[in-house]
Design a protein around this motif. Structure first.
Motif, PDB file in Angstrom:
ATOM      1  N   ARG A  36       9.826   3.138 -17.037  1.00  0.00           N
ATOM      2  CA  ARG A  36       9.594   1.749 -16.684  1.00  0.00           C
ATOM      3  C   ARG A  36       8.534   1.681 -15.594  1.00  0.00           C
ATOM      4  O   ARG A  36       8.438   2.595 -14.736  1.00  0.00           O
ATOM      5  CB  ARG A  36      10.875   1.030 -16.245  1.00  0.00           C
ATOM      6  CG  ARG A  36      11.518   1.484 -14.970  1.00  0.00           C
ATOM      7  CD  ARG A  36      12.730   0.610 -14.615  1.00  0.00           C
ATOM      8  NE  ARG A  36      12.348  -0.625 -13.946  1.00  0.00           N
ATOM      9  CZ  ARG A  36      13.200  -1.578 -13.586  1.00  0.00           C
ATOM     10  NH1 ARG A  36      14.508  -1.465 -13.870  1.00  0.00           N
ATOM     11  NH2 ARG A  36      12.779  -2.668 -12.973  1.00  0.00           N
ATOM     12  N   GLN A  37       7.746   0.612 -15.665  1.00  0.00           N
ATOM     13  CA  GLN A  37       6.669   0.414 -14.706  1.00  0.00           C
ATOM     14  C   GLN A  37       6.924  -0.872 -13.942  1.00  0.00           C
ATOM     15  O   GLN A  37       7.096  -1.930 -14.539  1.00  0.00           O
ATOM     16  CB  GLN A  37       5.314   0.334 -15.415  1.00  0.00           C
ATOM     17  CG  GLN A  37       4.135   0.182 -14.474  1.00  0.00           C
ATOM     18  CD  GLN A  37       2.817   0.079 -15.223  1.00  0.00           C
ATOM     19  OE1 GLN A  37       2.769  -0.200 -16.412  1.00  0.00           O
ATOM     20  NE2 GLN A  37       1.734   0.318 -14.508  1.00  0.00           N
ATOM     21  N   ASP A  38       6.930  -0.753 -12.628  1.00  0.00           N
ATOM     22  CA  ASP A  38       7.102  -1.903 -11.758  1.00  0.00           C
ATOM     23  C   ASP A  38       5.934  -1.950 -10.785  1.00  0.00           C
ATOM     24  O   ASP A  38       5.470  -0.893 -10.324  1.00  0.00           O
ATOM     25  CB  ASP A  38       8.409  -1.810 -10.961  1.00  0.00           C
ATOM     26  CG  ASP A  38       9.633  -1.796 -11.853  1.00  0.00           C
ATOM     27  OD1 ASP A  38      10.132  -0.708 -12.186  1.00  0.00           O
ATOM     28  OD2 ASP A  38      10.056  -2.889 -12.237  1.00  0.00           O
ATOM     29  N   ASN A  84      17.007  -7.435 -12.446  1.00  0.00           N
ATOM     30  CA  ASN A  84      16.148  -6.391 -11.861  1.00  0.00           C
ATOM     31  C   ASN A  84      15.743  -5.326 -12.886  1.00  0.00           C
ATOM     32  O   ASN A  84      15.069  -4.354 -12.526  1.00  0.00           O
ATOM     33  CB  ASN A  84      16.748  -5.791 -10.601  1.00  0.00           C
ATOM     34  CG  ASN A  84      17.868  -4.818 -10.863  1.00  0.00           C
ATOM     35  OD1 ASN A  84      18.229  -4.557 -12.006  1.00  0.00           O
ATOM     36  ND2 ASN A  84      18.420  -4.253  -9.799  1.00  0.00           N
ATOM     37  N   THR A  86      13.902  -6.435 -15.307  1.00  0.00           N
ATOM     38  CA  THR A  86      12.627  -7.015 -15.727  1.00  0.00           C
ATOM     39  C   THR A  86      11.504  -6.056 -15.340  1.00  0.00           C
ATOM     40  O   THR A  86      11.355  -5.705 -14.170  1.00  0.00           O
ATOM     41  CB  THR A  86      12.420  -8.378 -15.044  1.00  0.00           C
ATOM     42  OG1 THR A  86      13.396  -9.290 -15.522  1.00  0.00           O
ATOM     43  CG2 THR A  86      11.023  -8.915 -15.319  1.00  0.00           C
ATOM     44  N   ALA A  87      10.756  -5.614 -16.327  1.00  0.00           N
ATOM     45  CA  ALA A  87       9.721  -4.602 -16.081  1.00  0.00           C
ATOM     46  C   ALA A  87       8.920  -4.398 -17.363  1.00  0.00           C
ATOM     47  O   ALA A  87       9.211  -4.978 -18.405  1.00  0.00           O
ATOM     48  CB  ALA A  87      10.350  -3.277 -15.640  1.00  0.00           C
TER      49      ALA A  87
END
Lengths: 113, 111
Positions: A36-38, A84, A86-87
């Motif tokens: 995942r990328q944040d 949280n 969401t990504a």
């Protein structure tokens, strides 16, 4: 056709819903990954699989599960989505002898309301 | 543990300007080092790599040299183009057999 495909490309869901992200590859690679990328955090490894019978947790596996249905398919599930999570989610593959060179899918943008 | 630190962005440049994006790492042993690039709307793709000290990786006019003494792998390009606008990730590949990525640096090039 793309070597690594992800579906869906975009998804909006609600808190508490179960959701599955799918990844397929035509590169013939044994190794597959979910990241995942944040913003500001780069890419973080969620799960990885070195072959169909080998599944391993990454650094942020809590709240996620995976399934390796075949050499070419690796799915990521969120059992009960929370905001949280969401990504932007990426699937990647690599050959066993070249794990350092990974091939990424186009990503799935997930929004949990 | 093993980690990568790269400069925060965005880096904003005019076309044909020189580019340097700093990257330093912490690792045991001698990991391989990489730069990956993410163009808008796409996944990451390998830009260049270096596998041992003093090696220079290069591709598409970009270069980076593996500096063991300063634990650095800075990305450079002598003349950037608008098409170079992207997010650049430094990464290392230690003995754990998994890539470790930096936080990414966004490059914006204006005509």
């Amino acid at each position: 056709d793309a070597d690594v495909t992800q579906t869906p490309r975009n998804r909006i869901t609600k808190t508490g819903k179960r959701i599955m992200l799918e990844c397929s590859q035509t590169k013939g690679h044994d190794r597959m990954y979910w990241y995942r990328q944040d913003p500001g955090l780069g890419l973080r490894l969620i799960y990885y699989s070195f072959d169909v019978k080998d599944i391993n947790k990454g650094e942020i596996s809590d709240g996620y599960s995976v399934s390796r249905q075949a050499q070419a398919k690796f799915s990521l599930s969120l059992e009960s989505a929370i905001p949280n999570q969401t990504a932007l989610y990426f699937c990647a593959t690599s050959a066993p002898e070249r794990t350092d060179t990974q091939y990424f899918g186009p990503g799935t943008r997930l929004t949990v309301l | 543990g093993d980690s990568v630190t790269q400069m925060e962005g965005p880096v904003t440049l005019s076309e044909e300007a020189c580019l340097t994006i700093n990257c330093t790492y912490t690792a045991t042993g001698y990991p391989s080092l990489f730069w990956y690039v993410q163009y808008p709307g796409e996944g990451l793709q390998l830009l260049l790599k270096a596998t041992k000290a003093d090696d220079k990786g290069s591709n598409k006019g970009f270069e980076a040299t593996y500096r063991k003494e300063t634990t650095s792998f800075h990305l450079e390009k002598g003349s950037v183009q608008v098409s170079d606008s992207a997010v650049y990730f430094c990464a290392l590949f230690p003995k754990t057999d998994k890539l470790i990525f930096g936080t990414g640096t966004r490059l914006q090039v204006f005509p």
